[in-house]
Enzyme design. Structure first.
Site, PDB file in Angstrom:
ATOM      1  N   ARG A  15       0.832  -1.211   0.000  1.00  0.00           N
ATOM      2  CA  ARG A  15       0.000   0.000   0.000  1.00  0.00           C
ATOM      3  C   ARG A  15       0.862   1.254   0.000  1.00  0.00           C
ATOM      4  O   ARG A  15       2.063   1.195   0.230  1.00  0.00           O
ATOM      5  CB  ARG A  15      -0.888   0.032   1.265  1.00  0.00           C
ATOM      6  CG  ARG A  15      -2.018  -0.960   1.257  1.00  0.00           C
ATOM      7  CD  ARG A  15      -2.712  -1.062   2.610  1.00  0.00           C
ATOM      8  NE  ARG A  15      -1.921  -1.802   3.584  1.00  0.00           N
ATOM      9  CZ  ARG A  15      -2.306  -2.053   4.834  1.00  0.00           C
ATOM     10  NH1 ARG A  15      -3.468  -1.580   5.271  1.00  0.00           N
ATOM     11  NH2 ARG A  15      -1.540  -2.753   5.649  1.00  0.00           N
ATOM     12  N   LYS A  74       1.997   1.609   7.477  1.00  0.00           N
ATOM     13  CA  LYS A  74       2.306   0.700   8.595  1.00  0.00           C
ATOM     14  C   LYS A  74       3.257   1.325   9.594  1.00  0.00           C
ATOM     15  O   LYS A  74       4.010   2.252   9.279  1.00  0.00           O
ATOM     16  CB  LYS A  74       2.942  -0.585   8.049  1.00  0.00           C
ATOM     17  CG  LYS A  74       1.955  -1.541   7.462  1.00  0.00           C
ATOM     18  CD  LYS A  74       0.740  -1.829   8.340  1.00  0.00           C
ATOM     19  CE  LYS A  74       0.994  -2.850   9.425  1.00  0.00           C
ATOM     20  NZ  LYS A  74      -0.246  -3.107  10.214  1.00  0.00           N
ATOM     21  N   TYR A  93      -0.639   3.839  10.950  1.00  0.00           N
ATOM     22  CA  TYR A  93      -0.954   2.781  11.922  1.00  0.00           C
ATOM     23  C   TYR A  93       0.261   2.595  12.813  1.00  0.00           C
ATOM     24  O   TYR A  93       1.398   2.591  12.329  1.00  0.00           O
ATOM     25  CB  TYR A  93      -1.264   1.456  11.214  1.00  0.00           C
ATOM     26  CG  TYR A  93      -2.632   1.411  10.582  1.00  0.00           C
ATOM     27  CD1 TYR A  93      -3.777   1.600  11.340  1.00  0.00           C
ATOM     28  CD2 TYR A  93      -2.775   1.177   9.218  1.00  0.00           C
ATOM     29  CE1 TYR A  93      -5.042   1.568  10.753  1.00  0.00           C
ATOM     30  CE2 TYR A  93      -4.029   1.141   8.628  1.00  0.00           C
ATOM     31  CZ  TYR A  93      -5.158   1.342   9.406  1.00  0.00           C
ATOM     32  OH  TYR A  93      -6.406   1.306   8.827  1.00  0.00           O
ATOM     33  N   HIS A  95      -0.097   0.639  16.384  1.00  0.00           N
ATOM     34  CA  HIS A  95      -0.286  -0.582  17.207  1.00  0.00           C
ATOM     35  C   HIS A  95       0.782  -0.677  18.287  1.00  0.00           C
ATOM     36  O   HIS A  95       1.527  -1.667  18.368  1.00  0.00           O
ATOM     37  CB  HIS A  95      -0.262  -1.830  16.312  1.00  0.00           C
ATOM     38  CG  HIS A  95      -1.274  -1.805  15.206  1.00  0.00           C
ATOM     39  ND1 HIS A  95      -2.622  -1.916  15.431  1.00  0.00           N
ATOM     40  CD2 HIS A  95      -1.133  -1.663  13.867  1.00  0.00           C
ATOM     41  CE1 HIS A  95      -3.278  -1.848  14.284  1.00  0.00           C
ATOM     42  NE2 HIS A  95      -2.402  -1.688  13.322  1.00  0.00           N
ATOM     43  N   GLU A 117      -5.329   3.921  14.221  1.00  0.00           N
ATOM     44  CA  GLU A 117      -6.268   2.960  14.810  1.00  0.00           C
ATOM     45  C   GLU A 117      -6.860   3.411  16.141  1.00  0.00           C
ATOM     46  O   GLU A 117      -7.773   2.758  16.642  1.00  0.00           O
ATOM     47  CB  GLU A 117      -5.609   1.572  14.968  1.00  0.00           C
ATOM     48  CG  GLU A 117      -4.587   1.444  16.096  1.00  0.00           C
ATOM     49  CD  GLU A 117      -3.195   1.937  15.721  1.00  0.00           C
ATOM     50  OE1 GLU A 117      -3.036   2.486  14.621  1.00  0.00           O
ATOM     51  OE2 GLU A 117      -2.276   1.786  16.553  1.00  0.00           O
ATOM     52  N   ASP A 269      -2.344  -7.833  15.031  1.00  0.00           N
ATOM     53  CA  ASP A 269      -1.686  -6.509  15.034  1.00  0.00           C
ATOM     54  C   ASP A 269      -1.722  -5.870  16.422  1.00  0.00           C
ATOM     55  O   ASP A 269      -0.923  -4.991  16.730  1.00  0.00           O
ATOM     56  CB  ASP A 269      -2.286  -5.573  13.976  1.00  0.00           C
ATOM     57  CG  ASP A 269      -3.773  -5.359  14.144  1.00  0.00           C
ATOM     58  OD1 ASP A 269      -4.408  -6.064  14.960  1.00  0.00           O
ATOM     59  OD2 ASP A 269      -4.316  -4.463  13.472  1.00  0.00           O
TER      60      ASP A 269
HETATM   61  N1  LIG Z   1      -4.110  -8.327  10.753  1.00  0.00           N
HETATM   62  C1  LIG Z   1      -4.494  -7.304  10.001  1.00  0.00           C
HETATM   63  O1  LIG Z   1      -3.973  -7.084   8.912  1.00  0.00           O
HETATM   64  C2  LIG Z   1      -5.600  -6.418  10.453  1.00  0.00           C
HETATM   65  C3  LIG Z   1      -5.991  -6.480  11.759  1.00  0.00           C
HETATM   66  N2  LIG Z   1      -7.066  -5.740  12.196  1.00  0.00           N
HETATM   67  C4  LIG Z   1      -7.388  -5.908  13.610  1.00  0.00           C
HETATM   68  O2  LIG Z   1      -8.540  -6.711  13.819  1.00  0.00           O
HETATM   69  C5  LIG Z   1      -8.996  -6.491  15.165  1.00  0.00           C
HETATM   70  C6  LIG Z   1     -10.520  -6.293  15.185  1.00  0.00           C
HETATM   71  O3  LIG Z   1     -10.823  -5.042  14.605  1.00  0.00           O
HETATM   72  P1  LIG Z   1     -12.330  -4.517  14.439  1.00  0.00           P
HETATM   73  O4  LIG Z   1     -13.233  -5.602  14.046  1.00  0.00           O
HETATM   74  O5  LIG Z   1     -12.249  -3.304  13.592  1.00  0.00           O
HETATM   75  O6  LIG Z   1     -12.681  -4.072  15.917  1.00  0.00           O
HETATM   76  P2  LIG Z   1     -14.145  -3.736  16.478  1.00  0.00           P
HETATM   77  O7  LIG Z   1     -13.936  -2.815  17.626  1.00  0.00           O
HETATM   78  O8  LIG Z   1     -15.056  -3.339  15.389  1.00  0.00           O
HETATM   79  O9  LIG Z   1     -14.648  -5.157  17.012  1.00  0.00           O
HETATM   80  C7  LIG Z   1     -14.055  -5.823  18.080  1.00  0.00           C
HETATM   81  C8  LIG Z   1     -15.096  -6.674  18.769  1.00  0.00           C
HETATM   82  O10 LIG Z   1     -14.420  -7.475  19.728  1.00  0.00           O
HETATM   83  C9  LIG Z   1     -15.318  -7.648  20.807  1.00  0.00           C
HETATM   84  N3  LIG Z   1     -14.584  -8.144  21.974  1.00  0.00           N
HETATM   85  C10 LIG Z   1     -13.754  -7.485  22.813  1.00  0.00           C
HETATM   86  N4  LIG Z   1     -13.299  -8.318  23.773  1.00  0.00           N
HETATM   87  C11 LIG Z   1     -13.849  -9.548  23.506  1.00  0.00           C
HETATM   88  C12 LIG Z   1     -13.786 -10.827  24.127  1.00  0.00           C
HETATM   89  N5  LIG Z   1     -13.079 -11.012  25.233  1.00  0.00           N
HETATM   90  N6  LIG Z   1     -14.482 -11.856  23.557  1.00  0.00           N
HETATM   91  C13 LIG Z   1     -15.217 -11.675  22.455  1.00  0.00           C
HETATM   92  N7  LIG Z   1     -15.332 -10.469  21.836  1.00  0.00           N
HETATM   93  C14 LIG Z   1     -14.663  -9.431  22.349  1.00  0.00           C
HETATM   94  C15 LIG Z   1     -15.920  -6.258  20.987  1.00  0.00           C
HETATM   95  O11 LIG Z   1     -17.111  -6.301  21.751  1.00  0.00           O
HETATM   96  C16 LIG Z   1     -16.149  -5.858  19.536  1.00  0.00           C
HETATM   97  O12 LIG Z   1     -17.440  -6.187  19.076  1.00  0.00           O
HETATM   98  C17 LIG Z   1      -8.175  -5.269  15.663  1.00  0.00           C
HETATM   99  O13 LIG Z   1      -7.082  -5.697  16.425  1.00  0.00           O
HETATM  100  C18 LIG Z   1      -7.702  -4.647  14.376  1.00  0.00           C
HETATM  101  O14 LIG Z   1      -6.583  -3.810  14.555  1.00  0.00           O
HETATM  102  C19 LIG Z   1      -7.764  -4.904  11.374  1.00  0.00           C
HETATM  103  C20 LIG Z   1      -7.371  -4.785  10.069  1.00  0.00           C
HETATM  104  C21 LIG Z   1      -6.226  -5.495   9.515  1.00  0.00           C
HETATM  105  C1  LIG Z   2      -5.010  -2.158  10.513  1.00  0.00           C
HETATM  106  C2  LIG Z   2      -3.680  -2.508  10.063  1.00  0.00           C
HETATM  107  O1  LIG Z   2      -2.769  -2.634  10.850  1.00  0.00           O
HETATM  108  C3  LIG Z   2      -3.436  -2.729   8.674  1.00  0.00           C
HETATM  109  O2  LIG Z   2      -4.316  -2.465   7.842  1.00  0.00           O
HETATM  110  O3  LIG Z   2      -2.333  -3.178   8.313  1.00  0.00           O
END
Ligand SMILES: NC(=O)C1=CN([C@@H]2O[C@H](COP(=O)(O)OP(=O)(O)OC[C@H]3O[C@@H](n4cnc5c(N)ncnc54)[C@H](O)[C@@H]3O)[C@@H](O)[C@H]2O)C=CC1
Ligand SMILES: CC(=O)C(=O)O
Length: 379
Positions: A15, A74, A93, A95, A117, A269
């Site tokens: 990106r 990133k 970002y 993290h 974020e 992340d």
């Molecule tokens: N690996 C990658 O490339 C990417 C990673 N992400 C990550 O994905 C993760 C989720 O992001 P979003 O969905 O946007 O967040 P969000 O805030 O929309 O959703 C998170 C959900 O987790 C729930 N939650 C919190 N603690 C919990 C538990 N103990 N048990 C069950 N549910 C629980 C919350 O109630 C919420 O509904 C973040 O860490 C984000 O940074 C996002 C984009 C890319």
């Molecule tokens: C959310 C994040 O860390 C990514 O898009 O790479």
């Protein structure tokens, strides 16, 4: 203001932080934008496209970082820390909760570190995380489906099943943006889908949104254990904004999964939500096997679909970035409390409580720190 856009250097990060149309927004407002040569190429944007809208192309990262504000995608990797300098605004970002070394480098160099974020609107949503969570949520199912194939180390399950054979079981922990988008894709493929979340209200909304097509279960250790055990594809999608992800799936629970099942921990992340995921994988080497289960833990999943992701990301980062450039970070943050929540570090102090807690630093209130700055400037 002079703004720099370095080429991304994380493994397989394709990106770029500004498209040519974003650059035009800044140059039309009187800012100077330096873009590192070939920074946009892998997202489909040529150097000529940037030059046409007034960008100045620079040959290496040193020039792109020697500016007032760096806009990136990133978090910087160690080879980039040498470019940190006092007063530099770094808008990207970050993290930081699972990244003690990066946090220390930002503090030691007194960088103004603004994390996409943790920018948070009054209604609790994270507008600069949402589009990448949409991308990663959708990708998690297509990646999981692929690694369930026998030749990729999986158990040989087709998520949609076929007439006469049950569909695959997709279990999603966390029903936010990632979880919802994963559910859409999994249901689209014909899989059987279960979502667990700690918020009963969120589960109610999901039940309505999907008209009962998926199962919703409150997240507690026993329910997680039972759901994980029958998952062909387990997706980690939890978030506590700014904080290290809670470890929800234990080593024991993974041992109970069937051989050849797949885990995609999107929450990696923020440090990851699965105990058996103890390191971040890359697009180059995305998986490893533990207890017979395929683990995928790539922290920049959207980087693989860079043309879609760059546009989706920059659609939302540009307005806040322009505010920072036009007003300076202090005025922009004072006028916009949502943007203020994005400021993780200033003047060598941690201004986001979750990051201070994660690494044992003293938390400094951002408004008090900015007031102090103003006071010092008038002396
Ligand atoms: N690996 C990658 O490339 C990417 C990673 N992400 C990550 O994905 C993760 C989720 O992001 P979003 O969905 O946007 O967040 P969000 O805030 O929309 O959703 C998170 C959900 O987790 C729930 N939650 C919190 N603690 C919990 C538990 N103990 N048990 C069950 N549910 C629980 C919350 O109630 C919420 O509904 C973040 O860490 C984000 O940074 C996002 C984009 C890319
Ligand atoms: C959310 C994040 O860390 C990514 O898009 O790479």
């Amino acid at each position: 203001m002079i703004i720099g856009v370095p080429r991304e250097v994380k493994n397989n990060e394709h990106r770029v932080a500004l498209t040519p149309s974003n650059v035009a927004v800044y140059t039309n407002a009187g800012h100077k934008v330096l873009v590192e040569k070939n920074a946009g190429l892998e997202s489909g944007f040529r150097d000529e496209d940037y030059i046409k809208v007034g960008a100045i192309m620079v040959s290496g990262p040193k020039e792109a970082w020697d500016v007032d504000m760096v806009i990136k995608v990133k978090e910087p990797i160690p080879s980039e820390y040498e470019f940190f300098k006092e007063g530099l605004i770094l808008y990207t970002y970050l993290h930081l909760a699972p990244e003690p070394t990066l946090t220390k480098a930002l503090l030691d160099n007194k960088v103004i570190a603004i994390a996409y974020e943790t920018i948070q609107l009054e209604n609790g949503t994270l507008p600069l995380l949402t589009p990448m969570s949409e991308v990663a949520g959708r990708m998690s199912v297509q990646i999981g489906a692929q690694f369930l194939e026998k030749s990729k180390g999986g158990k040989g399950v087709l998520l949609g099943g076929v007439p006469g054979v049950s569909p695959g079981e997709v279990v999603i922990i966390g029903g936010g943006v990632v979880g919802t988008n994963a559910a859409k894709m999994a249901l689209g493929l014909g899989a059987s889908v279960t979502i667990l979340d700690v918020s009963a209200e969120r589960l109610r909304q999901l039940d309505d949104q999907f008209h009962g097509q998926l199962k919703t279960i409150i997240s507690n250790p026993l329910n997680v254990r039972n759901a994980v055990k029958r998952a062909d594809l387990l997706i980690g999608a939890v978030l506590v904004p700014g904080a290290r992800a809670p470890k929800i799936v234990t080593d024991d629970m993974v041992k109970d999964m069937q051989t050849g099942s797949v885990i995609v921990d999107v929450a990696i992340d923020q440090g990851g939500s699965i105990e058996t995921i103890d390191y971040i994988t890359t697009h180059a080497e995305p998986t490893y096997v533990r207890h017979g289960v395929v683990h995928y833990a790539v922290a920049n999943m959207p980087g693989a679909v860079s043309q879609t992701s760059t546009i989706a990301l920059t659609n939302v980062t540009t307005q806040f970035g322009l505010d920072l450039a036009n007003k300076g970070y202090e005025k922009a943050a004072l006028e916009n409390p949502g943007l203020a929540k994005g400021i993780n570090c200033i003047n060598g102090k941690v201004t986001l409580e979750a990051v201070a807690d994660a690494h044992g630093y003293t938390y400094t209130n951002i408004y008090e720190e900015m007031e102090e700055n103003q006071y010092e400037k008038t002396l």
